[in-house]
Structure formats: C-alpha cells, structure tokens
Motif scaffolding. Structure first.
Motif, PDB file in Angstrom:
ATOM      1  N   UNK A   1      29.246   6.941  24.090  1.00  0.00           N
ATOM      2  CA  UNK A   1      28.031   7.325  23.828  1.00  0.00           C
ATOM      3  C   UNK A   1      27.834   7.550  22.591  1.00  0.00           C
ATOM      4  N   UNK A   2      26.828   6.921  21.513  1.00  0.00           N
ATOM      5  CA  UNK A   2      27.135   7.660  20.065  1.00  0.00           C
ATOM      6  C   UNK A   2      25.729   8.447  21.143  1.00  0.00           C
ATOM      7  N   UNK A   3      26.165   9.916  20.515  1.00  0.00           N
ATOM      8  CA  UNK A   3      24.807  11.444  20.055  1.00  0.00           C
ATOM      9  C   UNK A   3      24.548  12.290  19.244  1.00  0.00           C
ATOM     10  N   UNK A   4      25.619  13.292  19.123  1.00  0.00           N
ATOM     11  CA  UNK A   4      24.413  13.824  17.573  1.00  0.00           C
ATOM     12  C   UNK A   4      24.839  12.773  16.541  1.00  0.00           C
ATOM     13  N   UNK A   5      23.573  13.437  15.922  1.00  0.00           N
ATOM     14  CA  UNK A   5      22.988  12.263  14.869  1.00  0.00           C
ATOM     15  C   UNK A   5      22.537  10.526  15.196  1.00  0.00           C
ATOM     16  N   UNK A   6      22.313  10.617  16.391  1.00  0.00           N
ATOM     17  CA  UNK A   6      21.868   9.333  16.286  1.00  0.00           C
ATOM     18  C   UNK A   6      20.488   9.339  16.261  1.00  0.00           C
ATOM     19  N   UNK A   7      19.579  10.357  16.635  1.00  0.00           N
ATOM     20  CA  UNK A   7      18.223  10.533  16.814  1.00  0.00           C
ATOM     21  C   UNK A   7      18.217  10.230  15.373  1.00  0.00           C
ATOM     22  N   UNK A   8      18.277  11.112  14.747  1.00  0.00           N
ATOM     23  CA  UNK A   8      18.477  11.122  12.550  1.00  0.00           C
ATOM     24  C   UNK A   8      18.594   9.363  12.017  1.00  0.00           C
ATOM     25  N   UNK A   9      19.476   9.274  12.674  1.00  0.00           N
ATOM     26  CA  UNK A   9      19.862   7.542  12.298  1.00  0.00           C
ATOM     27  C   UNK A   9      18.902   6.685  13.283  1.00  0.00           C
ATOM     28  N   UNK A  10      17.874   7.107  14.110  1.00  0.00           N
ATOM     29  CA  UNK A  10      16.608   6.122  14.979  1.00  0.00           C
ATOM     30  C   UNK A  10      15.669   6.175  13.742  1.00  0.00           C
ATOM     31  N   UNK A  11      15.277   7.755  14.043  1.00  0.00           N
ATOM     32  CA  UNK A  11      13.983   7.814  13.071  1.00  0.00           C
ATOM     33  C   UNK A  11      14.387   7.862  11.609  1.00  0.00           C
ATOM     34  N   UNK A  12      15.424   7.674  10.725  1.00  0.00           N
ATOM     35  CA  UNK A  12      15.178   7.511   9.461  1.00  0.00           C
ATOM     36  C   UNK A  12      15.254   5.874   9.077  1.00  0.00           C
ATOM     37  N   UNK A  13      15.875   4.890  10.256  1.00  0.00           N
ATOM     38  CA  UNK A  13      15.730   4.098  10.364  1.00  0.00           C
ATOM     39  C   UNK A  13      14.242   3.236  10.913  1.00  0.00           C
ATOM     40  N   UNK A  14      13.290   3.680  11.123  1.00  0.00           N
ATOM     41  CA  UNK A  14      12.237   3.782  12.184  1.00  0.00           C
ATOM     42  C   UNK A  14      12.685   2.709  13.102  1.00  0.00           C
ATOM     43  N   UNK A  15      13.946   2.441  13.864  1.00  0.00           N
ATOM     44  CA  UNK A  15      13.994   2.044  14.906  1.00  0.00           C
ATOM     45  C   UNK A  15      12.828   1.417  16.037  1.00  0.00           C
ATOM     46  N   UNK A  16      12.642   0.637  16.685  1.00  0.00           N
ATOM     47  CA  UNK A  16      11.279   0.646  17.843  1.00  0.00           C
ATOM     48  C   UNK A  16      12.887  -0.012  19.104  1.00  0.00           C
ATOM     49  N   UNK A  17      11.768   0.031  20.312  1.00  0.00           N
ATOM     50  CA  UNK A  17      12.346  -1.077  20.736  1.00  0.00           C
ATOM     51  C   UNK A  17      12.209  -2.389  21.084  1.00  0.00           C
ATOM     52  N   UNK A  18      12.923  -2.689  21.555  1.00  0.00           N
ATOM     53  CA  UNK A  18      13.951  -4.311  21.272  1.00  0.00           C
ATOM     54  C   UNK A  18      13.908  -4.823  20.016  1.00  0.00           C
ATOM     55  N   UNK A  19      14.329  -3.757  18.949  1.00  0.00           N
ATOM     56  CA  UNK A  19      15.216  -4.276  17.918  1.00  0.00           C
ATOM     57  C   UNK A  19      16.448  -4.257  17.997  1.00  0.00           C
ATOM     58  N   UNK A  20      17.469  -5.560  17.377  1.00  0.00           N
ATOM     59  CA  UNK A  20      18.448  -5.263  18.005  1.00  0.00           C
ATOM     60  C   UNK A  20      19.387  -5.456  16.422  1.00  0.00           C
ATOM     61  N   UNK A  21      20.568  -4.513  17.291  1.00  0.00           N
ATOM     62  CA  UNK A  21      21.229  -3.748  15.235  1.00  0.00           C
ATOM     63  C   UNK A  21      22.328  -4.472  16.257  1.00  0.00           C
ATOM     64  N   UNK A  22      23.332  -4.840  15.327  1.00  0.00           N
ATOM     65  CA  UNK A  22      24.744  -5.113  15.416  1.00  0.00           C
ATOM     66  C   UNK A  22      25.457  -4.261  14.339  1.00  0.00           C
ATOM     67  N   UNK A  23      26.236  -3.382  15.009  1.00  0.00           N
ATOM     68  CA  UNK A  23      27.498  -3.082  14.896  1.00  0.00           C
ATOM     69  C   UNK A  23      29.157  -4.003  14.011  1.00  0.00           C
TER      70      UNK A  23
END
Length: 246
Positions: free
Chosen positions: A66-88
């Motif tokens: 799992x990505x955990x500590x810091x993931x929420x900040x990344x998600x909020x800063x990038x304004x992610x929403x349900x059904x967004x597709x992320x390529x890592x």
C-alpha cells in the motif's frame, strides 16, 4: 537487478474511493520493483508532469502493498476523484524510487497537472487544531507503557486501529501467539471488549465489532489523537485518552 524504466516498469490504478488514505498496489509490481533485501517498507517520490513532487511511504501488510503516509496529501493536492485513472511509471529504482504519475479523468481525457504555485500554503484552522492535539500528546506522561496514534480514515473503517509491532509483541502477545483479546477503557470507567489485536508482522491492529462500537461511542473522527496506556498486562486492558482534533 536490471531495471527497465518508463512504460515497461509501470502500472495503472482506477481510483475507486477518493476518501481512503491508502492505495493498494499491484503485488507483482511491488515485489519486482519495490521490495529489496526483504524490506517491507520504504519511501517513494511521486512526481507529476509539472515536476511537482510528493513523498509517500509504502508498506507491505501480509501479502499486500500500500501507498499510505503522504497518499492523502497527494490525492488532495491533485484534486483526484472517483474513477480517475492513474498511470505510475517508475523512473528510478529503490532506495530512491521516483514515479511519474499521469492522471486521466473519468471521461478518458488527460487531466492537466497542477503546478507548485497551485498548492496552498496557508495553515488551516483544522491543521492548527491538529498541531495543538499533537503538542498535548507530547506532554503526556505515564509510568505505564503507552503509545499514541492519530486517527486516519482507514482506522475509522475496516482496517482497525494501528498498534506498533514492538509494543504488541513486548506487552500484549505471549510466546508464539499471533492475536490476543484486549479491553479498551476510558477515564469514566466504561469498557469495550473483547477487541482482537492481531500481529501482521510489520504492525499490529485492533479490529472487530467491539472496536467499531468503541470508536462510534466515543465519536472518534479524522485527526483525533489517541494515547493507549497499558493498565493491566495480565488482562490486556488499555486505557484510551482522546485528544480531539477540533
């Protein structure tokens, strides 16, 4: 290990819940590219196309990563929403892993990445309140063993409450046990139990229906800080002192 970067060392995830504070990683990818010398945790850098970077910690819990500590900040800063597709895409290997992250909206279109100037710098009222709670926790003293934990969304849901593995094995488990029943109590004498506490190798977890009842009865919320103090080692009684986040 010979690393291949970019498209060959990449994976995608579709965001199914924009309120979780973790991201489940593909096990095959994590085992191949993140796990090194049997290390089950580490830190990676997530970077968008604008070269803005976020530090995120990953953990292996049982057989899942799992990505955990810091993931929420990344998600909020990038304004992610349900059904967004992320390529890592992995740009560099451990111990200095860097991922470039590209985001596509639910309609299939590329989402333009934020720039550093888009990020908020103002300290919010919620952050000030949380910092005050952490300061109170730092001043907490006891002759008995204790630890503190800040409530995350995962602790308020199915995952249960985090227990440091050293605390669990030293004070709660005996011999080769992997789980034990505990009791939680608060200052007015109310108690909840049994609450199962399980050893997941890298951390422990309090979980089950009585943990759910405890958090509901005490109205635990995101950002609250709990201090768990071992009052009775024989009966596994933990006194919980709660410092509210607001």
């Amino acid at each position: 290990m010979n690393f291949k970067y970019g498209d060959e060392a990449s994976f995608f995830k579709i965001l199914t819940n924009d309120s979780d504070d973790y991201l489940l990683l593909p096990p095959a990818f994590a085992e191949k590219y993140l796990e090194k010398d049997n290390n089950k945790r580490g830190t990676v850098i997530l970077k968008n196309k604008s070269a803005v970077e976020w530090s995120v910690k990953y953990f292996k819990i049982k057989d899942k990563y799992y990505f955990m500590d810091g993931w929420v900040k990344f998600m909020r800063d990038n304004r992610l929403q349900i059904c967004d597709l992320l390529v890592f895409s992995l740009l560099s290997p451990p111990p200095n892993s860097i991922f470039q992250v590209v985001v596509y909206a639910p309609n299939g279109c590329f989402k333009h990445p934020i720039c550093s100037s888009d990020l908020p710098f103002k300290v919010t009222k919620e952050q000030r309140s949380r910092n005050k709670s952490l300061e109170l926790v730092k001043s907490f003293k006891s002759d008995k063993p204790f630890y503190s934990v800040t409530m995350k969304l995962s602790y308020l849901r199915a995952w249960g409450l985090y227990v440091p593995i050293t605390f669990l094995r030293r004070y709660l488990l005996s011999n080769d046990e992997i789980s034990v029943n505990c009791v939680l109590e608060v200052s007015d004498g109310r108690k909840w139990g049994p609450i199962i506490c399980t050893d997941y190798k890298t951390c422990g977890r309090l979980s089950g229906p009585n943990w759910k009842k405890f958090r509901e009865d005490n109205q635990l919320g995101l950002g609250d800080v709990c201090v768990l103090e071992l009052m009775n080692e024989m009966e596994k009684v933990l006194k919980v002192t709660i410092f509210g986040s607001c």
